[in-house]
Structures are given as structure tokens and as C-alpha cells.
Design a protein around this motif. Structure first.
Motif, PDB file in Angstrom:
ATOM      1  N   TYR A 404       0.826  -1.200   0.000  1.00 26.39           N
ATOM      2  CA  TYR A 404       0.000   0.000   0.000  1.00 26.39           C
ATOM      3  C   TYR A 404       0.866   1.257   0.000  1.00 26.39           C
ATOM      4  N   HIS A 405       1.837   1.302   0.923  1.00 24.48           N
ATOM      5  CA  HIS A 405       2.623   2.523   1.065  1.00 24.48           C
ATOM      6  C   HIS A 405       3.617   2.713  -0.074  1.00 24.48           C
ATOM      7  N   LEU A 406       4.046   1.637  -0.692  1.00 26.22           N
ATOM      8  CA  LEU A 406       4.907   1.782  -1.866  1.00 26.22           C
ATOM      9  C   LEU A 406       4.150   2.510  -2.973  1.00 26.22           C
ATOM     10  N   GLN A 407       2.922   2.082  -3.201  1.00 26.78           N
ATOM     11  CA  GLN A 407       2.134   2.744  -4.236  1.00 26.78           C
ATOM     12  C   GLN A 407       1.798   4.185  -3.830  1.00 26.78           C
ATOM     13  N   TYR A 408       1.563   4.403  -2.552  1.00 24.54           N
ATOM     14  CA  TYR A 408       1.257   5.754  -2.073  1.00 24.54           C
ATOM     15  C   TYR A 408       2.461   6.674  -2.292  1.00 24.54           C
ATOM     16  N   LEU A 409       3.649   6.171  -1.995  1.00 18.53           N
ATOM     17  CA  LEU A 409       4.857   6.980  -2.146  1.00 18.53           C
ATOM     18  C   LEU A 409       5.139   7.310  -3.604  1.00 18.53           C
ATOM     19  N   SER A 410       5.022   6.315  -4.459  1.00 15.88           N
ATOM     20  CA  SER A 410       5.419   6.514  -5.854  1.00 15.88           C
ATOM     21  C   SER A 410       4.341   7.200  -6.691  1.00 15.88           C
ATOM     22  N   GLN A 411       3.080   7.007  -6.325  1.00 13.68           N
ATOM     23  CA  GLN A 411       1.999   7.506  -7.171  1.00 13.68           C
ATOM     24  C   GLN A 411       1.269   8.714  -6.576  1.00 13.68           C
ATOM     25  N   TYR A 412       1.581   9.070  -5.323  1.00 18.90           N
ATOM     26  CA  TYR A 412       0.943  10.262  -4.757  1.00 18.90           C
ATOM     27  C   TYR A 412       1.979  11.216  -4.175  1.00 18.90           C
ATOM     28  N   ASP A 413       2.759  10.719  -3.185  1.00 22.73           N
ATOM     29  CA  ASP A 413       3.718  11.606  -2.529  1.00 22.73           C
ATOM     30  C   ASP A 413       4.708  12.197  -3.525  1.00 22.73           C
ATOM     31  N   ALA A 414       5.222  11.367  -4.434  1.00 27.29           N
ATOM     32  CA  ALA A 414       6.215  11.852  -5.400  1.00 27.29           C
ATOM     33  C   ALA A 414       5.620  12.928  -6.306  1.00 27.29           C
ATOM     34  N   LEU A 415       4.353  12.732  -6.721  1.00 27.16           N
ATOM     35  CA  LEU A 415       3.721  13.694  -7.635  1.00 27.16           C
ATOM     36  C   LEU A 415       3.427  15.010  -6.916  1.00 27.16           C
ATOM     37  N   VAL A 416       2.888  14.901  -5.701  1.00 24.62           N
ATOM     38  CA  VAL A 416       2.571  16.126  -4.949  1.00 24.62           C
ATOM     39  C   VAL A 416       3.844  16.893  -4.631  1.00 24.62           C
ATOM     40  N   LEU A 417       4.882  16.163  -4.222  1.00 24.58           N
ATOM     41  CA  LEU A 417       6.149  16.813  -3.897  1.00 24.58           C
ATOM     42  C   LEU A 417       6.732  17.496  -5.127  1.00 24.58           C
ATOM     43  N   ASN A 418       6.618  16.859  -6.259  1.00 22.99           N
ATOM     44  CA  ASN A 418       7.140  17.450  -7.497  1.00 22.99           C
ATOM     45  C   ASN A 418       6.393  18.738  -7.841  1.00 22.99           C
ATOM     46  N   ASP A 419       5.068  18.741  -7.654  1.00 29.69           N
ATOM     47  CA  ASP A 419       4.273  19.945  -7.934  1.00 29.69           C
ATOM     48  C   ASP A 419       4.675  21.088  -7.005  1.00 29.69           C
ATOM     49  N   ILE A 420       4.930  20.765  -5.739  1.00 28.04           N
ATOM     50  CA  ILE A 420       5.313  21.809  -4.775  1.00 28.04           C
ATOM     51  C   ILE A 420       6.671  22.392  -5.144  1.00 28.04           C
ATOM     52  N   ILE A 421       7.591  21.520  -5.527  1.00 28.27           N
ATOM     53  CA  ILE A 421       8.937  21.992  -5.900  1.00 28.27           C
ATOM     54  C   ILE A 421       8.866  22.890  -7.136  1.00 28.27           C
ATOM     55  N   GLN A 422       8.025  22.487  -8.091  1.00 31.37           N
ATOM     56  CA  GLN A 422       7.898  23.280  -9.309  1.00 31.37           C
ATOM     57  C   GLN A 422       7.325  24.668  -9.023  1.00 31.37           C
ATOM     58  N   GLY A 423       6.517  24.779  -7.967  1.00 34.67           N
ATOM     59  CA  GLY A 423       5.891  26.072  -7.658  1.00 34.67           C
ATOM     60  C   GLY A 423       6.729  26.956  -6.766  1.00 34.67           C
ATOM     61  N   MET A 424       7.926  26.545  -6.388  1.00 33.68           N
ATOM     62  CA  MET A 424       8.784  27.349  -5.514  1.00 33.68           C
ATOM     63  C   MET A 424       9.542  28.384  -6.340  1.00 33.68           C
ATOM     64  N   TYR A 425       9.555  29.643  -5.842  1.00 34.00           N
ATOM     65  CA  TYR A 425      10.219  30.717  -6.572  1.00 34.00           C
ATOM     66  C   TYR A 425      11.722  30.743  -6.292  1.00 34.00           C
ATOM     67  N   VAL A 426      12.079  30.495  -5.048  1.00 37.80           N
ATOM     68  CA  VAL A 426      13.488  30.531  -4.658  1.00 37.80           C
ATOM     69  C   VAL A 426      13.894  29.131  -4.227  1.00 37.80           C
ATOM     70  N   CYS A 427      14.939  28.605  -4.854  1.00 34.93           N
ATOM     71  CA  CYS A 427      15.404  27.259  -4.479  1.00 34.93           C
ATOM     72  C   CYS A 427      16.900  27.172  -4.750  1.00 34.93           C
ATOM     73  N   PRO A 428      17.742  27.343  -3.720  1.00 34.23           N
ATOM     74  CA  PRO A 428      19.192  27.259  -3.911  1.00 34.23           C
ATOM     75  C   PRO A 428      19.598  25.890  -4.471  1.00 34.23           C
ATOM     76  N   GLU A 429      20.793  25.873  -4.982  1.00 34.81           N
ATOM     77  CA  GLU A 429      21.248  24.675  -5.700  1.00 34.81           C
ATOM     78  C   GLU A 429      21.286  23.443  -4.800  1.00 34.81           C
ATOM     79  N   GLU A 430      21.879  23.571  -3.621  1.00 35.68           N
ATOM     80  CA  GLU A 430      22.033  22.401  -2.756  1.00 35.68           C
ATOM     81  C   GLU A 430      20.670  21.868  -2.315  1.00 35.68           C
ATOM     82  N   GLU A 431      19.765  22.775  -1.946  1.00 34.48           N
ATOM     83  CA  GLU A 431      18.427  22.355  -1.557  1.00 34.48           C
ATOM     84  C   GLU A 431      17.686  21.751  -2.744  1.00 34.48           C
ATOM     85  N   SER A 432      17.917  22.310  -3.925  1.00 38.21           N
ATOM     86  CA  SER A 432      17.261  21.797  -5.127  1.00 38.21           C
ATOM     87  C   SER A 432      17.706  20.369  -5.424  1.00 38.21           C
ATOM     88  N   VAL A 433      18.999  20.105  -5.243  1.00 41.16           N
ATOM     89  CA  VAL A 433      19.510  18.743  -5.470  1.00 41.16           C
ATOM     90  C   VAL A 433      18.861  17.762  -4.503  1.00 41.16           C
TER      91      VAL A 433
END
Length: 1108
Positions: A404-433
Motif C-alpha cells: 500500500y505505502h509503496l504505491q502511495y509513495l510513488s503515485q501520490y507523494d512523489a507527484l505532490v512533492l514534485n508539484d510543490i517543488i515546481q511552484g517554488m520561486y526561490v530554491c538554492p542549488e544544494e536544496e534543489s539537489v
């Protein structure tokens, strides 16, 4: 630069180090408060002056000025250095730990870090944990009274050895002086860190009160209920995640502080070491300027706790019992819900753990209250049971949770996290990596890896998230985590999901660890005792020993003295576990045996011996005889106990079966568990208890009374044991145990002289009874061997005997005896019989030696009547010889009956027919004329199986082991031959005994002299076999001598010897008839058959026929 300095400090490592230092201080405290474990330097009188001097002058110890006090230390400086080195180094570790914490806290303040449990959860938790552990370390350090003497003694010894003081001693001394009053010093230390600590604590203002809601509030919110909202059952459960300086200025701080003071009286420092928080707070604020007005608040909170807290906590435990029961039932029925509702399980475990520990903590230190029952809980077993069931469910369905949690991580958490990162205006290099690696790690997870059996390790993911929290929680960070609460929320949730993949056990340790109960053994035992007295809690009792499997988690891996095989914690854990299981098994065993006893009583009513009364009553009724009087209560027939007029009527047997059901249900929690590398199987404790108790019950059922020689009939005992065994087999319907193995073990032990615990068995009891009770009286002719009915019967005497021999030594009784004690038991019985026979044979040899010359002459002149008449007068001890031979004959006749009974019950045929057939074939093929060693080996095996043998191997072995004073075989052979002559020439004296007449009804003589035939045949065969002589030839010689002597009786018509002459003639015929070495033809050559025929006719004339 400051940020990188902060990152270099490993939070996790420092927290682990903090716990290790705390454990070290606690162990030091235990060592120096235990008189048995304290180093000898503190107990020896020679060092008493030195210790007092060091404590008085510490830390400025002048070894030159105090040489008169320190002379004993100078003499044993090497031993002191070696003995105190580990303790001294431990104090240095505490000092270095303090330095590291100082540096870290100063760096945090310099970086202007912010802490919020809902944002940077790991950072805030580690920060608060570190502060709490730091305070606990120095509190425990202040409890070590001998710390100054330890480092002082060590430093003096060091200075005596090296000429200068240890480099660390000045700082250690200063630290000890500063922390004599730890709370005052800690208050001063944390003054500069007020802002950081207050911020971290105030972030708990929403979370902490939620943990301290009342049971009614939990109930109204339907906390932990999966059935409250069926529509949301499949929806995932999401995790939303005080210093005195702010108490006078911050209302939130005051509320949080008062909530904490109202939660209880005591706070755990480590293990069983607790703090009275109200007393500590009152004493601290009393000496602090400007805070005296807080003392009434403390007293108010204390009064509230004493008045209300016990009842509130009891209600919370009641709520949690029902909530966990519902949760367990739902998840057992639908384990797939463990995926979306795993957080519920951990919340339930955490809440329950807190309540259990609160109860244990306060039950150890019950305050003065009108309701002390609030600090006891007879139903705690149910709460512990459901906690263990939830832990078991998590372990059983690990794959479901991971999938259950494998699918939750790969199919929900990863997508939501990616959307949040894409919406960030300031993101230094080390934090971005770092954030990009989060997304890629979660996205790369696939069900293929899980199905392939790969082990997941996401510790790097969680460590990177901790690192990112450290980067983004400083005051001047380019990317401030507090500005992105959604990022924190998603990452905290993803972190929990990753723990569901690879560290469920670690999470269980954090939320459901009850290992601290190991150090509250007295309270733990008391709670178990209270639960065991509550009938409704019996099905949950096994939770207590299972909890002991947690105790290994209380040891710290960096403390080698604790993880040793003989650690006190291990001994205490095993002791508690074993005592709990033994008590549960004892209760179960008691109920089982009570049921068996009741069934045995019911079975006993159906025995044939009770039918006579029923038959008599029916016969009287048919013949219309007088009816019983009105006052006589008619006897209930067997089976009436099963008739019920109302289903609501509960019998005692019903109650016992209900209790057995409850107790056996407790064993279902788990088949086995591990306590400190010891595998514990609860069912084996029950089997062990049943084995012990069943052995005792069987011996008690025998009812042996040594003084009165009373014992139960073997047939009755066998019937009782069969009833017990039948009832015991029903136990397998309640619990999965091997009852057959139990019964076999117990019955096998009863075939030995002593059971596995050194107690007497029925084999010993029946052996003693048959030897001392039956055979002793048979030797005195009070009991007669009856060949016709194959039993022993009582003589008609004036003194009434305590038992009827025919009830014990008949065919039924001896078959029952053979069933009860088996071949092993009969072997023990035979060994005791042989001992008595050998003692008689020894006396017979002495009689032969006393009459040696006369017997030699009689052997040579047995055909000369005149010479025999003269020699007969010189012979002494004839009656003694016949008496002893009769005793031997009685014993051997009894043994033959027992052997025959063993063969008839077919024990070997039933248990191992594949062995019996070869034994029978070997016995038929073997001949006594062959190799005697081989013959005896086969006969011994056949005799143990109950087969009759021409030569008694047990008797041969016993005679061979007799002490013969190093006499030669020829001398022994001569004595044996003369013994047979002695017996033969003594036969006429039997005619003088009025009891020597032959009874047709019994098939023997009233004084058991017919047993002489058995004695002569067996003794002769055994003795001549030992001496390697031909038994047939020697018995023919005996036959000739006996015939000649008996024929001379016919010539003395007027003498008294002819009175029972015919009965004596019958004995001669019996000897030939029973002997495998003699035949009727041999007898007829030396004794006319017509005399035997006439003898039988005469003895049968005296038989009185009766009509029944």
C-alpha cells in the motif's frame, strides 16, 4: 559557515550518545547504591580515612599535606587506578558530552534556528529530546553520592604514580561542584537559549493537549474507530503534525505548563527512576526570585491530580480497551485496512503505552488519596492483550502494509512533492539537489521490487530530509521551510510512509515499547495477580509473559555490561516470564484436572461392581418384596446429572468448562516468543504442569496406605486412568497441544520406580504392596495360591483380613497391573521378587552346608531304607528347607501369573508388532542345549515381552550374581545337587501338617506346598544353567530320590505320615507335569502310575459338592 557548522553536528548521533551517557550515569548510580556491587575501596576500613579526607577537601586535594590520610591509597595505587579507571572515564564522557551539547546549543542560537513540531518535526523532536536527556544526565549525576570520592581516589592514585594530577581532573571537579544543585545550574545554562526552547515547546500547544483529552472527549470524537465513518474507511489517515523564563510573560507557556502538571505526579527519568514534578517545581520556584506566585498554581495542580487524575486515567484505559478491541476485530477480519489505517494502529498503541506506563509509574508511588483503587487495574490484561494482537497483525501483514505505502509513495507523494517543488520561486542549488533526489527516489519505487523480495532501505531519504530541515531552519537561510508549510507537511507524511516500508519494528519500539516494566517488577506482578483473579480476564493473561519479550529493548547497545548473558535485566525478564506462565499453566491445569476428576467420578458409577445393588433392587421389585422405607433416599442412577429442566441452570461442570475455554483462549496470542534469545513456548509450560500434576494424581488415585497396607485395586485404578485420559484428549479441542505425548510421558514415568521429579510411582507402590501385603501373607499360608482359578485367595481364619486377595491377584487384577506398569514396571517388580528369592536360596545353601555329610550319604544310599531311616534321624532343618522352598514357590507362582498377564494384554503386540514376531521366532528356534549365553539373551528379551520360557533368565542372572565366597563351580554344583536331595528326603515331613491336604476346588494345597513344584523346577533349571550342567540328568536324580522316599511311606501303615500321603504324591506328579525337562515316562520308571491314580481318587473323594 554557521549553517555548515550546524550540519556537521550529527543530530542522530548526538541523541544516541545522550541516551548512552544517561544509561552510563544510571548504571553508575546503581553500582554505588548497591552494597554488594560497590568497589571494595569504599567499604574497607583502611580506606575510610582517605575517602573522608577527599570528600572534605574536594576538589583541592593536597596529597602531600594529607599523606597521613592517603597512605593506604599510596600502597595500593596500581589497584585503585585499575579498579576505578572505567568509572573515571565514564565521568569524562559526561563532561565531553556536556561540551558537545554546549557547542551545539550555542551554534543553534547563533544561526537563529526556529523550531516547530508541525514543520521541521525531526529537528524539533531531536532538539527537545536532547534537552530532556541532557537534564536527566545531570540529575542522575547529582544522585551519585560517591562521585567525588571516585574521581578523587583515582586522581590521588594517578598523582602518586605519575607525579602530577590527571589533566581532566580540574574540569571534572569544577563540573561536580557546579552540578551539586542541578536544577539551579541547568536554569542558568538555558537562560541564553530561552527563545529557541520556548519556540520548540510552544509548537506543542496544539499537540500536547490533544494527547491529554479525557475519555469522554475521545468517545465523543469517536477516536480510533474505523466503524464510525464507514464511507471513509478506505481513506488514508494523514498525520498532522517548558522553560520558566516565559511563564510570567507568555499565557500559552503557562497553559502548557499547567497541563503538564495536571497530567500526573511523577515523570520518568530513566527506567524506574522517577521525579515528583510538583515537589521539584515547588522547591525550585521557592528559591527563585519573582516566581513565588507560581507555587499556589503548583499546589492547585497537585490537588487536582490527587483528586481527579486517577479516575480520569482509569476511564481512558476503559475507553482504550474497547477501542483496541474493535480495531483488532476489524483488522483481523479485513487486514487490507492496515494499509490506509496503519496510523490508527500506531496511535492506538501509543495512547495505550502512555496509559500503561502512567499506571505503573504511579502504582509504584501511590499518593495519599481516598480512592487508591484508581491506581490498580484488574482489567489491564485485556489492554495489553489487544496491544500485542495489533503488533502481531503488523508483523503478519507486513507485505500488505508495504504494498500500500509503496504505491502511495510513488503515485501520490512523489507527484505532490514534485508539484510543490515546481511552484517554488526561490530554491538554492544544494536544496534543489536534495529535493530532486526525494522525487526521483520515490518515483523509482516499483511493485516489481517488492514482489521480487527486495529489502527496502530508505534511511538515506530520511537523513536527507533531516539535513534539509537543518539547512532551511536557520534565520538567514535562502529557503525558509516555515514559508513552505505544504512542503513540510508532504515531506513529514512521506517520511512516515517510508518508515512503513523498512522500519515498522523501530516505529513499534517508539510507540508501543513496554520494556520499562522490567524495572517495575513488583507492580507488574501485582497487576498480573489482580488480572488473574478476575475470571473475565483469564483469556488475556498470556499478554503478561509476552510483554517480557519487549524487555530486551531496554538495554543500550553501547553498554556491554548490560548485554552480557548474566545481566540483571535478563534474569529479571526470564524470572517474570516463567512465573507468569507457570501461574497461568497452574490455573489451567487445576481446571483440567477438576474436569477429569468429575468425569472419573461419573465413569466410576458405571463400573460393573455397582450393578449388584441395581440388580438386587430390580429382583426384589419383581418378587414383590418389602419396599424401602420412606426415609430412605433412592440412589440416583448414572446419567441423571445430564437431565435439565431449564437451560439456564449452570452446573459446576459447565462453569469449569467455561473457565477452561477462557484460559485456553489466552494461549492463542502466539505459539512462541523470544525473551533474550530464549524461545518461550507457552503450551510447553502447560504440558509440564499437567505432567507434574497428573503424576501426582495417579499416585493419589492408588490410595496406598503403608501402615494399613491398603491400596486401590489395579482394575479400578486402570479404569480411573482411562477416564482421565479420555477427558484429557478433549483438551486438544481447546488448545493445540500434543495430549498423546503428555499421556505417554506420564504413563511411561509411572512404569519406573521414580518419576522425573524423584517421587514414587505406582510401580513402586504396587511392588511394595504385593511384596509386603500379599506375598508375605501367602508365605504364612494366610493367603493361598489357587491354580484352578489362577489367583490368590484368602484363608478362612478367625482374624478378618484387610483386603480380599482375589480382588487384586486374579486374572483381571494382574492384567490391569500389567497394563498400568508395563514391561518396565514388571521388570522392577521381578527384580524385587528375585531379591527375596535369592535371600531364601542363600539360607538354603547354609542349611545344606550344615547337613553336608548326612546328605552325601543319603544321596549314595537312597535305595537302602534302613540306612535312610538312620540318616533321616541325623538330618536337621527339614521343615525349614520346605518352608523356604514353599516361599520361593509362592513368589515364582506369582511371577508366572504376572508374566502370563503381560502376555495376555498384548502390550507389545499393540505397540510394536513388527518386533514381537521376530522375538517369537527366535524363542522357538533357541534350545537350552545350545550356546547358553545366546539362549539367555533371547529368553530375557522374550520374558520382557511376556512370553513363557523354559529357563527364567531373571532368576539365572540373580543366582549368578550371588556372593559365593570365591567357591568353585564344582562346589556350587555339589551344593545344588545336595539341595535337591535335601528337598526330596524332606517331603515325607509334609504329611505331618494338617493343612497339607489337596483341595480339588483350588487345585492346590491349603498350605501352598503345591508351589514346591514351581520352586524345584525353576531353582534347579536356573542353578544348573549357571553351573553349565545338564538340568535333565540332575532332575532325574531328584525324581529317583523323591520317589524312593515317598514309596517308603506306603510301608508305614500305622504311622502319622500316611495321613496326607496321597496329597504329597500329587506334588510329585505336579513337579513332573510342570517341568520342561521331565516326562511322565521318567516318573513311571521310578514311581508306579497306579499310586498316582489312587492318590488322585482319594483326594477327590474328600471334595464336597455344593448346589448353588
Amino acid at each position: 559557515l554557521q549553517r555548515h557548522l550546524l550540519i556537521k553536528k550529527s543530530w542522530t548521533c548526538l541523541c544516541d550518545c545522550a541516551f548512552w551517557v544517561l544509561h552510563t550515569c544510571f548504571l553508575l548510580f546503581q553500582v554505588f547504591t548497591d552494597s554488594k556491587r560497590r568497589p571494595s575501596y569504599f567499604t574497607e576500613k583502611s580506606n575510610e580515612s582517605a575517602v573522608k579526607y577527599i570528600n572534605r577537601k574536594f576538589p583541592n586535594i593536597d596529597i602531600r599535606g594529607g599523606s597521613q590520610h592517603l597512605s593506604s591509597i599510596q600502597k595500593q595505587k596500581s589497584a585503585v587506578l585499575e579498579g576505578l579507571h572505567s568509572y573515571y572515564e565514564s565521568f569524562i564522557d559526561v563532561m565531553e558530552f556536556r561540551d558537545n551539547v554546549y557547542e551545539l546549543l550555542n551554534t543553534i542560537d547563533a544561526c537563529q534556528c526556529f523550531f516547530d513540531i508541525a514543520v521541521n518535526f525531526d529537528l524539533t523532536k531531536n532538539y527537545l529530546d536532547l534537552i530532556v536527556t541532557y537534564a536527566s544526565v545531570f540529575y542522575m549525576l547529582s544522585r551519585i553520592d560517591d562521585k567525588k570520592a571516585i574521581v578523587g581516589l583515582y586522581n590521588c592514585a594517578y598523582e602518586f604514580s605519575n607525579g602530577n594530577s590527571d589533566p581532566s581532573f580540574p574540569r571534572l571537579g569544577q563540573m561536580f561542584i557546579e552540578y551539586d544543585h542541578p536544577w539551579k545550574k541547568l536554569s542558568e545554562e538555558f537562560g541564553p537559549h530561552t527563545k529557541s526552547v520556548t519556540g520548540a515547546l510552544l509548537s506543542l500547544r496544539m499537540l500536547y493537549p490533544r494527547r491529554n483529552l479525557s475519555a469522554d472527549q475521545w468517545r465523543s470524537a469517536q477516536l480510533l474507530s474505523l466503524l464510525a465513518s464507514p464511507a471513509a474507511m478506505l481513506s488514508p489517515t494523514l498525520n498532522e503534525c517548558t522553560l520558566h523564563f516565559s511563564l510570567n510573560t507568555n499565557a500559552d507557556s503557562q497553559n502548557l505548563w499547567k497541563t503538564a502538571l495536571r497530567s500526573g505526579l511523577y515523570l520518568t527519568v530513566i527506567r524506574d527512576e522517577v521525579l515528583n514534578i510538583h515537589k521539584l517545581s515547588e522547591d525550585f520556584f521557592d528559591g527563585l526570585k519573582g516566581y513565588s506566585k507560581r507555587i499556589p498554581d503548583i499546589k492547585e495542580c497537585k490537588d487536582y491530580v490527587i483528586t481527579n487524575c486517577g479516575a480520569l486515567r482509569r476511564e481512558k484505559r476503559n475507553f482504550l480497551r474497547n477501542a483496541l478491541k474493535e480495531l483488532t476485530k476489524v483488522l483481523e477480519d479485513e487486514p487490507a485496512l492496515l494499509g490506509p489505517k496503519a496510523l490508527y494502529v500506531f496511535m492506538a498503541l501509543s495512547f495505550s503505552r502512555d496509559e500503561v506506563l502512567w499506571l505503573v509509574r504511579h502504582a509504584e508511588n501511590i499518593p495519599k488519596t481516598k480512592t487508591p483503587e484508581d491506581y490498580a487495574d484488574s482489567q489491564l490484561a485485556e489492554l495489553l492483550y489487544h496491544m500485542e494482537k495489533l503488533r502481531t497483525l503488523l508483523a503478519q501483514h507486513r507485505y500488505v502494509i508495504q504494498r500500500y505505502h509503496l504505491q502511495y509513495l510513488s503515485q501520490y507523494d512523489a507527484l505532490v512533492l514534485n508539484d510543490i517543488i515546481q511552484g517554488m520561486y526561490v530554491c538554492p542549488e544544494e536544496e534543489s539537489v536534495l529535493m530532486s533526489s526525494f522525487v526521483s527516489t520515490l518515483s523509482a519505487m516499483s511493485l516489481k521490487h517488492l514482489d521480487a523480495g527486495e529489502e527496502f532501505d530508505l534511511k538515506a531519504f530520511r537523513l536527507d530530509w533531516l539535513r534539509l530541515q537543518a539547512y532551511t531552519s536557520t534565520g538567514k537561510a535562502p529557503l525558509a521551510l516555515k514559508d513552505y508549510p505544504d512542503l513540510a507537511k508532504v515531506m513529514n507524511m512521506a517520511q512516515f510512509h517510508t518508515r512503513m516500508m523498512d522500519s515498522v519494528n523501530e516505529l513499534l519500539c517508539e510507540t508501543a515499547d513496554l520494556s520499562i516494566l522490567c524495572f517495575h517488577a513488583r507492580v507488574f506482578e501485582k497487576l498480573f495477580s489482580q488480572s488473574s483473579e478476575d475470571v473475565s480476564m483469564q483469556r488475556y493473561l498470556t499478554a503478561f509473559p509476552v510483554i517480557c519479550s519487549h524487555f530486551s529493548q531496554c538495554l543500550h547497545p553501547l553498554c556491554p555490561e548490560e548485554v552480557s548473558t548474566v545481566s540483571p535485566a535478563q534474569n529479571q525478564s526470564l524470572k517474570l516470564c516463567v512465573s507468569f506462565l507457570e501461574e497461568i499453566s497452574r490455573q489451567t491445569c487445576t481446571v483440567v484436572l477438576e474436569i477429569c476428576a468429575e468425569q472419573c467420578n461419573l465413569h466410576e458409577k458405571l463400573l460393573p461392581k455397582h450393578s449388584a445393588e441395581t440388580i438386587s433392587t430390580a429382583r426384589n421389585k419383581k418378587l414383590k418384596k418389602s419396599l424401602p422405607k420412606k426415609g430412605d433416599v433412592p440412589k440416583e442412577k448414572p446419567g441423571t446429572e445430564s437431565l435439565r429442566k431449564d437451560r439456564a441452570i449452570v452446573t459446576n461442570l459447565d462453569k469449569m468448562h467455561q473457565a477452561l475455554t477462557e484460559l485456553c483462549a489466552s494461549y492463542s496470542i502466539c505459539a512462541d516468543f523470544t525473551v533474550f534469545k530464549h524461545i518461550i513456548v507457552p503450551a510447553e509450560f502447560l504440558l509440564s504442569q499437567l505432567e507434574i500434576r497428573l503424576n501426582k494424581v495417579i499416585v493419589q488415585m492408588a490410595n496406598y496406605n503403608q501402615s494399613t497396607h491398603e491400596i486401590a485395586r489395579p482394575s479400578d485404578l486402570l479404569a480411573g486412568i482411562q477416564a482421565y485420559v479420555t477427558s484429557l484428549h478433549s483438551l486438544s479441542c481447546y488448545i493445540n497441544i500434543d495430549v498423546t505425548r503428555l499421556v505417554k510421558n506420564v504413563l511411561l514415568q509411572q512404569t519406573q520406580p521414580l518419576d522425573s521429579y524423584g517421587s514414587q510411582t505406582i510401580t513402586t507402590l504396587y511392588t511394595n504392596w504385593f511384596l509386603e501385603g500379599l506375598l508375605r501373607q501367602a508365605s504364612s499360608a494366610l493367603i493361598v495360591h489357587c491354580p484352578t482359578t489362577q489367583c490368590f485367595v484368602n484363608q478362612n481364619t478367625e482374624n478378618e483380613q484387610s483386603f480380599h486377595a482375589e480382588e487384586y491377584a486374579d486374572i483381571c487384577g494382574l492384567r490391569s497391573l500389567a497394563e498400568l506398569i508395563g514391561p518396565y514396571g514388571l521388570k522392577f517388580l521381578n527384580e524385587n521378587l528375585m531379591w527375596h528369592i535369592i535371600s531364601q536360596v542363600g539360607e538354603l545353601k547354609k542349611l545344606v552346608s550344615d547337613n553336608m555329610d548326612v546328605l552325601v550319604q543319603m544321596r549314595a544310599n537312597f535305595e537302602n531304607p534302613d540306612a535312610m531311616s538312620d540318616l533321616q534321624k541325623k538330618l536337621t532343618g527339614c521343615e525349614n528347607v520346605l518352608k523356604r522352598m514353599t516361599i520361593i514357590g509362592v513368589i515364582l507362582s506369582f511371577r508366572s501369573m504376572v508374566q502370563e498377564a503381560l502376555g495376555e494384554v498384548n502390550i507389545m503386540d499393540r505397540h510394536c508388532p513388527f518386533i514381537m514376531r521376530p522375538i517369537k521366532c527366535l524363542k522357538d528356534l533357541i534350545s537350552p542345549e545350545g550356546d547358553i549365553k545366546v539362549t539367555l539373551s533371547v529368553y530375557e528379551m522374550a520374558s520382557a515381552a511376556g512370553l513363557p520360557c523354559e529357563i527364567d533368565p531373571a532368576l539365572v542372572s540373580a543366582i549368578a550374581n550371588m556372593q559365593t565366597d570365591n567357591s568353585s563351580i564344582e562346589d556350587e554344583f555339589k551344593i545344588t545337587c545336595l539341595l535337591l536331595v535335601f528337598i526330596a528326603v524332606s517331603l515325607p515331613t509334609l504329611c505331618l501338617d494338617p493343612n497339607s491336604f489337596y483341595s480339588r476346588a483350588q487345585g492346590g494345597h491349603q498350605n501352598n506346598i503345591h508351589c514346591l513344584a514351581t520352586a524345584v523346577n525353576h531353582i534347579a533349571a536356573a542353578m544348573f544353567t549357571v553351573q553349565r550342567k545338564n538340568t535333565r540328568i540332575q532332575l532325574q536324580e531328584f525324581l529317583k530320590v523323591a520317589s524312593s522316599i515317598l514309596l517308603q511311606l506306603g510301608q508305614n501303615v500305622e504311622r502319622m505320615e500316611i495321613k496326607n500321603r496321597d496329597s504329597i504324591y500329587v506334588i510329585l506328579h505336579m513337579i513332573v507335569e510342570q517341568s520342561p525337562f521331565l516326562s511322565q515316562d521318567m516318573l513311571e520308571t521310578c514311581f508306579p502310575y497306579v499310586l498316582l491314580r489312587n492318590a488322585y481318587r482319594e483326594v477327590h473323594k474328600t471334595f464336597i459338592h455344593t448346589m448353588g
